[in-house]
Design a protein around this motif. Structure first.
Motif, PDB file in Angstrom:
ATOM      1  N   GLN A  42      -0.292  40.344 -15.495  1.00 45.71           N
ATOM      2  CA  GLN A  42      -0.410  41.637 -14.823  1.00 45.71           C
ATOM      3  C   GLN A  42      -1.143  41.506 -13.498  1.00 45.71           C
ATOM      4  O   GLN A  42      -1.904  40.568 -13.280  1.00 45.71           O
ATOM      5  N   THR A  43      -0.871  42.445 -12.627  1.00 43.94           N
ATOM      6  CA  THR A  43      -1.573  42.540 -11.350  1.00 43.94           C
ATOM      7  C   THR A  43      -2.357  43.840 -11.362  1.00 43.94           C
ATOM      8  O   THR A  43      -1.770  44.923 -11.448  1.00 43.94           O
ATOM      9  N   ILE A  44      -3.667  43.740 -11.313  1.00 40.65           N
ATOM     10  CA  ILE A  44      -4.487  44.942 -11.393  1.00 40.65           C
ATOM     11  C   ILE A  44      -4.900  45.405  -9.994  1.00 40.65           C
ATOM     12  O   ILE A  44      -4.819  44.649  -9.020  1.00 40.65           O
ATOM     13  N   GLU A  45      -5.341  46.636  -9.919  1.00 40.25           N
ATOM     14  CA  GLU A  45      -5.846  47.207  -8.667  1.00 40.25           C
ATOM     15  C   GLU A  45      -7.347  47.425  -8.822  1.00 40.25           C
ATOM     16  O   GLU A  45      -7.796  48.061  -9.778  1.00 40.25           O
ATOM     17  N   ILE A  46      -8.118  46.886  -7.886  1.00 40.53           N
ATOM     18  CA  ILE A  46      -9.571  46.964  -7.955  1.00 40.53           C
ATOM     19  C   ILE A  46     -10.080  47.934  -6.893  1.00 40.53           C
ATOM     20  O   ILE A  46      -9.955  47.676  -5.692  1.00 40.53           O
ATOM     21  N   PRO A  47     -10.667  49.047  -7.319  1.00 41.98           N
ATOM     22  CA  PRO A  47     -11.197  50.020  -6.358  1.00 41.98           C
ATOM     23  C   PRO A  47     -12.654  49.730  -6.024  1.00 41.98           C
ATOM     24  O   PRO A  47     -13.300  48.865  -6.635  1.00 41.98           O
ATOM     25  N   LEU A  48     -13.185  50.445  -5.063  1.00 41.58           N
ATOM     26  CA  LEU A  48     -14.630  50.533  -4.893  1.00 41.58           C
ATOM     27  C   LEU A  48     -15.157  51.437  -6.004  1.00 41.58           C
ATOM     28  O   LEU A  48     -14.420  52.276  -6.540  1.00 41.58           O
ATOM     29  N   ILE A  49     -16.427  51.269  -6.369  1.00 39.07           N
ATOM     30  CA  ILE A  49     -17.064  52.183  -7.317  1.00 39.07           C
ATOM     31  C   ILE A  49     -18.368  52.650  -6.690  1.00 39.07           C
ATOM     32  O   ILE A  49     -19.318  51.882  -6.535  1.00 39.07           O
ATOM     33  N   ILE A  50     -18.393  53.913  -6.304  1.00 34.93           N
ATOM     34  CA  ILE A  50     -19.560  54.502  -5.639  1.00 34.93           C
ATOM     35  C   ILE A  50     -19.944  55.772  -6.395  1.00 34.93           C
ATOM     36  O   ILE A  50     -19.125  56.676  -6.554  1.00 34.93           O
ATOM     37  N   GLY A  51     -21.165  55.816  -6.875  1.00 38.33           N
ATOM     38  CA  GLY A  51     -21.603  56.976  -7.640  1.00 38.33           C
ATOM     39  C   GLY A  51     -20.754  57.205  -8.872  1.00 38.33           C
ATOM     40  O   GLY A  51     -20.568  58.356  -9.297  1.00 38.33           O
ATOM     41  N   GLY A  52     -20.231  56.120  -9.446  1.00 36.20           N
ATOM     42  CA  GLY A  52     -19.402  56.221 -10.639  1.00 36.20           C
ATOM     43  C   GLY A  52     -17.964  56.585 -10.376  1.00 36.20           C
ATOM     44  O   GLY A  52     -17.142  56.586 -11.295  1.00 36.20           O
ATOM     45  N   LYS A  53     -17.624  56.870  -9.132  1.00 37.21           N
ATOM     46  CA  LYS A  53     -16.251  57.265  -8.785  1.00 37.21           C
ATOM     47  C   LYS A  53     -15.485  56.074  -8.229  1.00 37.21           C
ATOM     48  O   LYS A  53     -16.016  55.308  -7.412  1.00 37.21           O
ATOM     49  N   GLU A  54     -14.247  55.927  -8.677  1.00 36.11           N
ATOM     50  CA  GLU A  54     -13.383  54.883  -8.152  1.00 36.11           C
ATOM     51  C   GLU A  54     -12.743  55.368  -6.859  1.00 36.11           C
ATOM     52  O   GLU A  54     -12.125  56.436  -6.826  1.00 36.11           O
ATOM     53  N   ILE A  55     -12.904  54.587  -5.802  1.00 36.31           N
ATOM     54  CA  ILE A  55     -12.454  54.986  -4.469  1.00 36.31           C
ATOM     55  C   ILE A  55     -11.482  53.944  -3.942  1.00 36.31           C
ATOM     56  O   ILE A  55     -11.744  52.744  -3.994  1.00 36.31           O
ATOM     57  N   THR A  56     -10.362  54.406  -3.414  1.00 37.88           N
ATOM     58  CA  THR A  56      -9.379  53.523  -2.803  1.00 37.88           C
ATOM     59  C   THR A  56      -9.325  53.796  -1.301  1.00 37.88           C
ATOM     60  O   THR A  56      -9.438  54.940  -0.864  1.00 37.88           O
ATOM     61  N   THR A  57      -9.165  52.725  -0.533  1.00 33.64           N
ATOM     62  CA  THR A  57      -9.143  52.867   0.934  1.00 33.64           C
ATOM     63  C   THR A  57      -7.795  52.501   1.538  1.00 33.64           C
ATOM     64  O   THR A  57      -7.529  52.847   2.682  1.00 33.64           O
ATOM     65  N   GLY A  58      -6.984  51.790   0.804  1.00 38.12           N
ATOM     66  CA  GLY A  58      -5.705  51.337   1.339  1.00 38.12           C
ATOM     67  C   GLY A  58      -5.794  50.069   2.166  1.00 38.12           C
ATOM     68  O   GLY A  58      -4.774  49.461   2.497  1.00 38.12           O
ATOM     69  N   ASP A  59      -7.006  49.664   2.504  1.00 35.48           N
ATOM     70  CA  ASP A  59      -7.219  48.391   3.211  1.00 35.48           C
ATOM     71  C   ASP A  59      -7.416  47.327   2.136  1.00 35.48           C
ATOM     72  O   ASP A  59      -8.477  47.245   1.529  1.00 35.48           O
ATOM     73  N   LEU A  60      -6.376  46.532   1.898  1.00 36.92           N
ATOM     74  CA  LEU A  60      -6.336  45.699   0.704  1.00 36.92           C
ATOM     75  C   LEU A  60      -6.608  44.230   0.980  1.00 36.92           C
ATOM     76  O   LEU A  60      -6.200  43.683   2.000  1.00 36.92           O
ATOM     77  N   GLY A  61      -7.298  43.608   0.040  1.00 41.23           N
ATOM     78  CA  GLY A  61      -7.425  42.164  -0.028  1.00 41.23           C
ATOM     79  C   GLY A  61      -6.705  41.675  -1.274  1.00 41.23           C
ATOM     80  O   GLY A  61      -6.379  42.452  -2.171  1.00 41.23           O
ATOM     81  N   ARG A  62      -6.463  40.372  -1.352  1.00 36.05           N
ATOM     82  CA  ARG A  62      -5.700  39.801  -2.450  1.00 36.05           C
ATOM     83  C   ARG A  62      -6.564  38.858  -3.285  1.00 36.05           C
ATOM     84  O   ARG A  62      -7.374  38.109  -2.740  1.00 36.05           O
ATOM     85  N   VAL A  63      -6.353  38.911  -4.597  1.00 42.06           N
ATOM     86  CA  VAL A  63      -6.943  37.941  -5.510  1.00 42.06           C
ATOM     87  C   VAL A  63      -5.798  37.083  -6.044  1.00 42.06           C
ATOM     88  O   VAL A  63      -4.914  37.586  -6.746  1.00 42.06           O
ATOM     89  N   VAL A  64      -5.799  35.801  -5.681  1.00 39.94           N
ATOM     90  CA  VAL A  64      -4.771  34.889  -6.151  1.00 39.94           C
ATOM     91  C   VAL A  64      -5.418  33.787  -6.978  1.00 39.94           C
ATOM     92  O   VAL A  64      -6.631  33.582  -6.939  1.00 39.94           O
ATOM     93  N   MET A  65      -4.591  33.080  -7.741  1.00 39.44           N
ATOM     94  CA  MET A  65      -5.087  31.927  -8.480  1.00 39.44           C
ATOM     95  C   MET A  65      -5.229  30.750  -7.512  1.00 39.44           C
ATOM     96  O   MET A  65      -4.238  30.353  -6.897  1.00 39.44           O
ATOM     97  N   PRO A  66      -6.399  30.173  -7.361  1.00 37.19           N
ATOM     98  CA  PRO A  66      -6.540  29.038  -6.442  1.00 37.19           C
ATOM     99  C   PRO A  66      -5.637  27.857  -6.802  1.00 37.19           C
ATOM    100  O   PRO A  66      -5.214  27.105  -5.929  1.00 37.19           O
ATOM    101  N   HIS A  67      -5.335  27.701  -8.085  1.00 35.06           N
ATOM    102  CA  HIS A  67      -4.482  26.602  -8.536  1.00 35.06           C
ATOM    103  C   HIS A  67      -2.993  26.947  -8.475  1.00 35.06           C
ATOM    104  O   HIS A  67      -2.146  26.095  -8.705  1.00 35.06           O
ATOM    105  N   ASP A  68      -2.691  28.181  -8.139  1.00 32.76           N
ATOM    106  CA  ASP A  68      -1.298  28.640  -7.969  1.00 32.76           C
ATOM    107  C   ASP A  68      -1.357  29.823  -7.013  1.00 32.76           C
ATOM    108  O   ASP A  68      -1.262  30.977  -7.415  1.00 32.76           O
ATOM    109  N   HIS A  69      -1.513  29.519  -5.717  1.00 33.52           N
ATOM    110  CA  HIS A  69      -1.886  30.569  -4.766  1.00 33.52           C
ATOM    111  C   HIS A  69      -0.777  31.565  -4.447  1.00 33.52           C
ATOM    112  O   HIS A  69      -0.990  32.510  -3.701  1.00 33.52           O
ATOM    113  N   LYS A  70       0.400  31.373  -5.029  1.00 32.05           N
ATOM    114  CA  LYS A  70       1.449  32.385  -4.890  1.00 32.05           C
ATOM    115  C   LYS A  70       1.384  33.432  -6.004  1.00 32.05           C
ATOM    116  O   LYS A  70       2.093  34.433  -5.968  1.00 32.05           O
TER     117      LYS A  70
END
Length: 546
Positions: A42-70
């Motif tokens: 699965q590919t999950i979405e990681i938000p910011l968490i501020i004051g207990g609220k999940e916040i999305t900005t649309g400015d995204l970074g990627r988490v890939v497997m270093p041993h399989d970077h695709k």
């Protein structure tokens, strides 16, 4: 009314979390393999968490497997200016309520988080560590599970130890000490290489009543997010820890300029930490109080071998110390001083060991070595290897190959340097590269002095010797060369509560994570003197005429 005011509650004395061995056919291995498959699917979405609220900005970074970077594991949202300021404001406004809880109530949250990690979420966070940072199963287990659990349990015990430390009183006077949290927020900046450190840096100040703005490394967002959700399940109130992945420069610039900055808890590069310290100095008149600055930074960690050492012990320590987690530990063995009389045997042992090492994805449990964290690290490390290949006073004697076509793989590499101040002998590399300098046996003392003077760092180091006088001399000559010093053991693998960790010089402020001394940095003591019957006459006996 606080119903606990009539109870003196004792924190359970902690023990270190047992390490699972994940042997073939074991129940823990079967469960972990299922967790790995589930997380990879699965590919999950990681938000910011501020004051207990999940916040999305649309400015995204990627988490890939270093041993399989695709292979994409997650997208994470990056904090912008507005979100960073929101996190700061939330932390500052939450503090009064957070510190009003009895300290035992705060500690209960972190003890529950430790149990959740130990039981319900152990395999999930280990799988996340293995996939997102390319750790083999043992490295993930001792870090993401055991060490983080230990930090939580020992830190609440250390908090009790601090609160119990009280001054003496004299007749008619009651003296006591209040250990207040700092005024403002603590800025926690965490590294990619240890989930345990990523979890400890925001929670240690929070245990002592502080509120935190937490910026994880962009190359390690996955497991910190999982841990943040565990803290929420454990009952951490909204706004105590605010989770804001993003650009280090952007987040740091705003946090370091804010007048409410009360402290910095940092693990990362020496250069970044020095820049942060300089920025604090430039802004010093803006702050409402002097910020506490706590940092653990770079290292150029050594293994020093005496002619009386056991060769098999030395070889094992060098291979494990230099190449576990691809040398991406601030404590990793990066330089070795070997006496000429032992070098032929040590070299043969290293060559035999190298032939047994396999490299590949951590999902194949037979591999000791996996991938380095990202392309930036791959490029930086391989430049050092190429440099050694092209210099007349150095030779790559083991390994030296690399390939980033599928994952960021670099072979365990050993360089033999003729010059004790050769580039790879003195500069931090942070990868699976060990440089060896062979010294004349008769120059043991002079070479100890050389080891002390060669680099600006002072994090970890080891001496191998059977002769006690050789160990004693090394302890003396290398006194300020390492904050964690090992005798006949590799210079990695410190355990919370057993070997408090940290170094001096360019390696940090040596505030010793894993001990009560670190937690002392997150409080501002207030001394209170209560006089039961105050004097009613200002005069003293010496003023009398008779």
């Amino acid at each position: 009314m606080n119903l606990l005011n009539n109870a003196l509650i004792q924190i359970p004395e902690p023990g270190n979390e047992p390490v699972y061995d994940y042997s073939p056919g074991s129940s823990e291995r079967i469960i972990l393999e299922a967790a790995l498959a589930e997380a990879a699917a699965q590919t999950i979405e990681i938000p910011l968490i501020i004051g207990g609220k999940e916040i999305t900005t649309g400015d995204l970074g990627r988490v890939v497997m270093p041993h399989d970077h695709k292979h994409l594991l997650a997208n994470f949202h990056k904090a912008g200016t507005e979100e960073v300021r929101m996190a700061i404001d939330t932390a500052v406004s939450t503090q009064a309520e957070w510190q009003s809880l009895r300290w035992e109530e705060r500690c209960a949250i972190f003890l529950k988080a430790a149990d959740l990690l130990s039981q319900k979420y152990r395999f999930l966070i280990n799988a996340g560590s293995m996939l997102s940072t390319s750790k083999n199963v043992l490295q993930a287990e001792i870090d993401a599970a055991c060490e983080l659990i230990d930090f939580l349990r020992f830190n609440v015990y250390f908090a009790q130890q601090i609160y119990r430390e009280q001054p003496k009183s004299s007749p008619g006077i009651w003296n006591y000490m209040q250990y207040r949290p700092l005024e403002g927020f603590v800025f926690a900046v965490t590294p990619f290489n240890f989930t345990a450190i990523a979890g400890n840096l925001p929670t240690a100040p929070a245990i002592m009543g502080n509120c935190v703005v937490w910026k994880p490394a962009s190359s390690c967002v996955y497991t910190p997010y999982l841990f943040m959700k565990i803290l929420e399940e454990a009952g951490l109130p909204d706004g105590v820890i605010n989770f804001i992945p993003g650009s280090g420069a952007k987040v740091g610039e705003i946090c370091l300029a804010d007048p409410h900055l009360a402290g910095i808890h940092f693990t990362g590069s020496t250069a970044v930490f020095q820049k942060m310290w300089k920025t604090v100095g430039e802004n010093i008149e803006k702050y409402e109080s002097y910020p506490r600055i706590v940092g653990e930074t770079g290292g150029k960690d050594f293994v020093f071998v005496h002619s009386s050492a056991d060769v098999e012990q030395v070889v094992t320590a060098l291979i494990r110390g230099a190449f576990e987690y691809q040398g991406q530990k601030c404590s990793a063995a990066s330089r070795a001083y070997i006496p000429k009389s032992l070098w032929p045997e040590v070299r043969k042992g290293l060559e035999r060991g190298y032939e047994k090492i396999t490299m590949g994805p951590p999902t194949d449990f037979t591999h000791l070595v996996n991938a380095v964290i990202d392309r930036s690290a791959f490029t930086s490390i391989t430049k050092y290897i190429d440099h050694a290949k092209n210099q007349p006073d150095a030779e790559v004697i083991i390994g030296g190959g690399y390939d980033d076509s599928v994952g960021y793989f670099i072979e365990p590499t050993i360089i033999l340097a003729q010059d004790p101040r050769f580039k790879t002998m003195v500069e931090e590399i942070f990868g699976p590269v060990l440089t060896v300098y062979v010294y004349e046996d008769a120059t043991y003392e002079e070479t100890l002095e050389l080891c002390d003077e060669s680099t600006p760092y002072a994090l970890t180091g080891a001496i191998f010797a059977r002769r006690r006088e050789a160990v004693s001399l090394a302890l003396k000559k290398l006194e300020n060369t390492a904050g964690n010093f090992y005798i006949n053991d590799k210079p990695t693998g410190s355990v919370v509560g057993q070997q408090p960790f940290g170094g001096g010089r360019a390696s940090g402020t040596n505030d010793k994570a894993g001990s009560f001394t670190n937690l002392l940095r997150w409080v501002s003591p207030r001394t209170i003197k209560e006089t039961f019957v105050a004097p009613t006459d200002f005069s003293y006996p010496f003023m009398k005429t008779k």
